[in-house]
Design an enzyme around this catalytic site. Structure first.
Site, PDB file in Angstrom:
ATOM      1  N   ASP A  44      -3.686  -8.521   5.906  1.00 18.67           N
ATOM      2  CA  ASP A  44      -2.442  -9.303   5.771  1.00 18.67           C
ATOM      3  C   ASP A  44      -2.320 -10.302   6.921  1.00 18.67           C
ATOM      4  O   ASP A  44      -1.532 -11.248   6.852  1.00 18.67           O
ATOM      5  CB  ASP A  44      -1.202  -8.399   5.670  1.00 18.67           C
TER       6      ASP A  44
ATOM      7  N   HIS B 232       0.797  -1.228   0.000  1.00 18.50           N
ATOM      8  CA  HIS B 232       0.000   0.000   0.000  1.00 18.50           C
ATOM      9  C   HIS B 232       0.837   1.290   0.000  1.00 18.50           C
ATOM     10  O   HIS B 232       0.767   2.128   0.887  1.00 18.50           O
ATOM     11  CB  HIS B 232      -1.122   0.012   1.038  1.00 18.50           C
TER      12      HIS B 232
ATOM     13  N   HIS C  17      -1.214  -1.422  14.996  1.00 16.02           N
ATOM     14  CA  HIS C  17      -1.199  -0.396  13.986  1.00 16.02           C
ATOM     15  C   HIS C  17      -2.575   0.237  13.747  1.00 16.02           C
ATOM     16  O   HIS C  17      -2.668   1.349  13.222  1.00 16.02           O
ATOM     17  CB  HIS C  17      -0.667  -1.092  12.722  1.00 16.02           C
TER      18      HIS C  17
HETATM   19 FE1  FEO Z   1       0.657  -5.941   8.938  1.00 14.01          FE
HETATM   20 FE2  FEO Z   1      -1.504  -3.438  10.011  1.00 14.01          FE
HETATM   21  O1  FEO Z   1      -0.972  -5.013   9.148  1.00 14.01           O
END
Ligand code: FEO
Length: 394
Positions: free
Chosen positions: A82, A24, A144
């Protein structure tokens, strides 16, 4: 398939994505890995899954160790696809295991997959006894995403913090001590491009984990190599990056139309070097934006140079500043220069963007009409020297 054991009964069962080159908007010239971990105990637990196209690779690794239908619990530390992409398939394959996640994790997984799952939500300090071991959960919002959490295995001193402490790096090795210092280069780029805007939260979270007094032998992130030789090294690096510690480094980021801005950039670079700065010249069309951000992490000063196009900055500079805004680097000083034909406008537009983010912008600027002559190049060298003194607090 090779079986990778972190500690007795705790296995890496993830997948290696050798071919991904753009994550991304972040360049991944070395690919990446999606790390999932299998814990064998009275209850067998899978911590995270892998990106959907890698489902069979993960299942192959699990099947080398146990029959996947013997997994009782899946911990989902993070919703992003992911890590959760293979969750619906494995839930279906092994039949309704408990899925442990944060409250926001559950909402995110429901919205992503619209599939009924046997959710059990947890918050910071909640534990799950799985036999000989106890899993402890620590919410880590924004590391994250808001749903993110860490899983800690007390008896083995293993921390599984998902995206924190990772690197986008595919290799045949699984542990950082098998690779050497190169790992820090990948960890720094990952931090700068993914976690930089969250620096204050990282400091808070590290402090919280330290205060919980949990000893850590191994850190198993969700991307890249596992830290087992000296996990304190990556924790310390995160503290320093989050504090905005920088070196005596200045970078010059520029684009050019007919070579004028490039001549200015090279003269400025000369001035920086003569003043003792560690300096680097970075052309916007020769360096990926995520590599420039990586260079910026330990720089104290950043100079942006752009030709004027249609009364504004060059499009590549607009792209870069848009990316930079979201990362909110702190503790840096920015300087600006432009070339122009008649009215100018590149500096005005760059300044508006930077000041809009409350970045520190040096009040001196350098402008050259058409091509710089020898006097203007001397001024550019001087401009570089003065900026070096400003940035390096001389
Ligand atoms: Fe590796 Fe926020 O995903």
């Amino acid at each position: 398939m090779e079986i990778v054991e972190l500690k007795k009964g705790i296995y890496w069962v993830g997948a290696v994505d050798w071919n991904i080159r753009d994550f991304h908007g972040y360049s991944t010239p070395f690919g990446t890995t999606y790390n999932a971990y299998l814990i064998l105990d009275e209850k067998n637990v899978l911590v995270d899954t892998v990106k959907a196209p890698f489902y069979l690779e993960m299942m192959g690794r699990i099947s080398e160790i146990i029959d996947p239908s013997k997994i009782d619990v899946i911990v989902s530390n993070h919703v992003e696809m992911d890590h959760s992409g293979s969750l619906p398939q494995i839930v279906e394959r092994i039949g309704n295991p408990i899925v442990m996640t944060s409250e926001r994790g559950m909402k995110g997984l429901e919205k992503h997959y619209r599939k009924p799952m046997n959710f059990k939500t947890v918050k910071t300090g909640d534990t799950l006894s799985i036999g000989r071991r106890t899993l402890t959960f620590v919410e880590a919002p924004m590391l994250h995403w808001p749903d993110s959490m860490f899983t800690y295995i007390k008896e083995d001193r293993v921390l599984l913090p998902n995206d924190a402490f990772g690197q986008h790096y595919a290799s045949s090795q699984r542990f950082e001590d098998e690779v050497g210092n190169e790992v820090m280069k990948h960890a720094a780029k990952y931090y700068a491009n993914i976690l930089w805007p969250l620096a204050p939260l990282i400091l808070k979270k590290v402090d919280e984990v330290v205060k919980m007094g949990i000893p850590i032998d191994v850190i198993g992130p969700s991307h890249g190599l596992i830290w087992r030789k000296d996990p304190g090294r990556i924790i310390q690096a995160y503290v320093e990056w989050s504090q905005g510690k920088s070196k005596g480094k200045v970078i010059v980021v520029y684009d050019t139309m007919w070579g004028s801005t490039e001549s200015m950039a090279k003269a400025i670079l000369q001035g920086l070097i003569e003043e003792g700065a560690e300096a680097r010249l970075l052309h916007l069309r020769s360096n990926h934006r995520s590599d420039i951000i990586d260079e910026m992490l330990e720089a104290r000063g950043i100079l942006f140079g752009s030709p004027t196009l249609n009364n504004g900055m060059f499009p590549t500079m607009g792209d870069f500043l848009t990316y930079l805004k979201g990362l909110r680097p702190s503790g840096k000083v920015f300087g600006l220069f432009e070339s122009y034909g008649w009215g100018g406008g590149a500096i005005k537009e760059m300044k508006k963007t930077l000041e809009g983010e409350k970045f520190e912008v040096w009040d001196k600027e350098l402008r050259v009409q058409y091509l710089p002559d020898s006097e203007e190049l001397k001024k550019a060298i001087q401009f570089g020297k003065e900026f070096a003194r400003k940035a390096l607090d001389k």
